[in-house]
Design a protein around this motif. Structure first.
Motif, PDB file in Angstrom:
ATOM      1  N   UNK A   1      -6.536   3.523  -1.366  1.00 24.74           N
ATOM      2  CA  UNK A   1      -5.596   3.149  -0.301  1.00 24.74           C
ATOM      3  C   UNK A   1      -4.143   3.256  -0.761  1.00 24.74           C
ATOM      4  N   UNK A   2      -3.915   3.484  -2.043  1.00 27.52           N
ATOM      5  CA  UNK A   2      -2.566   3.558  -2.599  1.00 27.52           C
ATOM      6  C   UNK A   2      -2.184   5.012  -2.865  1.00 27.52           C
ATOM      7  N   UNK A   3      -0.892   5.335  -2.777  1.00 23.53           N
ATOM      8  CA  UNK A   3      -0.477   6.725  -3.013  1.00 23.53           C
ATOM      9  C   UNK A   3      -0.739   7.191  -4.440  1.00 23.53           C
ATOM     10  N   UNK A   4      -0.720   6.256  -5.383  1.00 22.22           N
ATOM     11  CA  UNK A   4      -1.011   6.566  -6.780  1.00 22.22           C
ATOM     12  C   UNK A   4      -1.654   5.330  -7.392  1.00 22.22           C
TER      13      UNK A   4
ATOM     14  N   UNK B   1       0.804  -1.215   0.000  1.00 22.98           N
ATOM     15  CA  UNK B   1       0.000   0.000   0.000  1.00 22.98           C
ATOM     16  C   UNK B   1       0.841   1.270   0.000  1.00 22.98           C
ATOM     17  N   UNK B   2       2.152   1.152   0.052  1.00 23.52           N
ATOM     18  CA  UNK B   2       3.011   2.329  -0.009  1.00 23.52           C
ATOM     19  C   UNK B   2       3.516   2.599  -1.424  1.00 23.52           C
ATOM     20  N   UNK B   3       3.166   1.716  -2.371  1.00 21.18           N
ATOM     21  CA  UNK B   3       3.650   1.833  -3.737  1.00 21.18           C
ATOM     22  C   UNK B   3       2.481   2.053  -4.712  1.00 21.18           C
ATOM     23  N   UNK B   4       2.742   2.689  -5.857  1.00 22.88           N
ATOM     24  CA  UNK B   4       1.689   2.860  -6.867  1.00 22.88           C
ATOM     25  C   UNK B   4       1.194   1.507  -7.379  1.00 22.88           C
ATOM     26  N   UNK B   5      -0.018   1.511  -7.916  1.00 19.60           N
ATOM     27  CA  UNK B   5      -0.593   0.297  -8.488  1.00 19.60           C
ATOM     28  C   UNK B   5      -1.352   0.664  -9.765  1.00 19.60           C
TER      29      UNK B   5
END
Length: 279
Positions: free
Chosen positions: A191-194, A158-162
Motif C-alpha cells: 500500500x506504500x509507494x516504497x 500511505x503516500x510516504x515510504x516506510x
C-alpha cells in the motif's frame, strides 16, 4: 494461524531482557534499557558464553552485535539515501534503536510494537524518561493475527515510504508460521509507494566450519526460550525464493563479513544474515 502458533509468540519477549542488557554493556543504549532481569540472565549465561567462545570459537555477544549494527547501518542508508521517514520496529523488546534514531533524525516517525506485556513496559520506560512523543510511539501487536498487523499500519502515511524492522524474531517460529507473517506483511507494505523490510535470520549452514557446535548452541537457545529455534534455509538462494513466494519483489541477503563497515572486527565465520527485502 493455529492457537498453538499464537501461544508460541508469548515465548519471545523474555529474551528481550538479555539482549537489552547486551546493548547496554556495549554502549549502544541508556541504563534505562538494562533491566535487573536482563543483568541476571546475562550473568547466568556468562559461563555458557565463555565455554562457547573458548571451546568452539563462537562469541554470542559478538554475533548479536553483528546483526544489530548491520541493521542499524541499513536503516541509516534508507533514511539518508532513500528519504525514509516512517519506521516500524516489530518485536522491539528493549531495543534502544528507536530512541537513538529519533535523537539522530528529528524528522523521523518511529513506531515500536511488541506483545502487550512488553509493549506496556517499553511505553512506560520511554514515557518515564521523557522520550515518548507524537513521533515516537509504542503499540501492541500480535504478528500472528492479520487484523493486528493491519491496525498497526493504519495510522501511517500511505503516500510516504516506510521501513519495517524485526530483530531476533524469525528463528523462534517454524517456517510455515514465519512465512505466513511475511506474506501478510508484504500485502500491507504494497500500500506504500516504497517499502523495505529488514530482518535477521540464521541459515542452516552445513558448510560452516563450526556446524556441529552451531547446532549445539541452537539447541541451548531453544531450551532457554522454550522453543525449537529452527534454521529454515540452507543458503541465500533459498532465502530469496522464500521471500519471493511471500510477495517481496527484491531481496538481498547480507553477510556481516562482507558488509562490515562500523561493525566489530569479524574474527570468526559469520552465522547470521541480514535480509533486506522490498515490495
Amino acid at each position: 494461524m493455529s492457537d498453538r502458533s499464537r501461544a508460541d509468540s508469548a515465548h519471545i519477549s523474555p529474551s528481550a531482557h538479555y539482549t537489552g542488557y547486551v546493548w547496554y554493556r556495549h554502549h549502544l543504549s541508556d541504563a534505562a534499557f538494562a533491566t535487573p532481569f536482563g543483568r541476571w540472565v546475562h550473568g547466568l549465561l556468562t559461563p555458557i558464553a565463555w565455554g562457547a567462545r573458548v571451546g568452539f570459537g563462537l562469541d554470542i555477544e559478538h554475533l548479536l552485535l553483528q546483526r544489530h549494527l548491520l541493521l542499524d547501518a541499513r536503516l541509516t542508508a534508507a533514511i539518508e539515501e532513500r528519504g525514509v521517514r516512517q519506521v516500524v520496529e516489530i518485536a522491539c523488546g528493549l531495543s534502544p534503536r528507536g530512541r537513538r534514531f529519533c535523537q539522530r533524525y528529528p524528522e523521523l516517525r518511529y513506531l515500536e510494537a511488541d506483545l502487550p506485556g512488553m509493549a506496556v513496559r517499553k511505553r512506560l520506560l520511554l514515557h518515564s524518561e521523557g522520550w515518548l512523543n507524537g513521533r515516537h510511539q509504542v503499540r501492541s501487536v500480535d504478528i500472528l493475527a492479520e487484523q493486528s498487523l493491519e491496525a498497526l499500519f493504519a495510522g501511517l502515511d500511505r503516500t510516504e515510504p516506510v521501513l519495517v524492522i524485526t530483530e531476533g524474531l524469525v528463528n523462534y517460529f517454524e517456517r510455515p508460521v514465519i512465512e505466513g507473517f511475511w506474506t501478510v506483511l508484504a500485502a500491507q507494505l504494497k500500500a506504500f509507494p516504497q517499502a523495505t523490510y529488514l530482518t535477521d535470520l540464521y541459515p542452516d549452514l552445513k558448510e560452516h566450519p563450526r556446524y556441529r557446535q552451531l547446532r549445539w548452541g541452537v539447541d541451548i537457545v531453544g531450551r532457554l526460550t522454550r522453543g525449537n529455534y529452527p534454521l529454515h534455509y540452507r543458503n541465500a538462494g533459498e532465502i530469496v525464493e522464500a521471500f519471493a513466494r511471500c510477495g517481496f519483489a527484491r531481496t538481498q541477503v547480507l553477510d556481516p563479513a562482507l558488509h562490515s563497515q562500523g561493525l566489530p572486527p569479524i574474527t570468526q565465520a559469520t552465522l547470521v544474515r541480514v535480509i533486506e527485502a522490498s515490495t
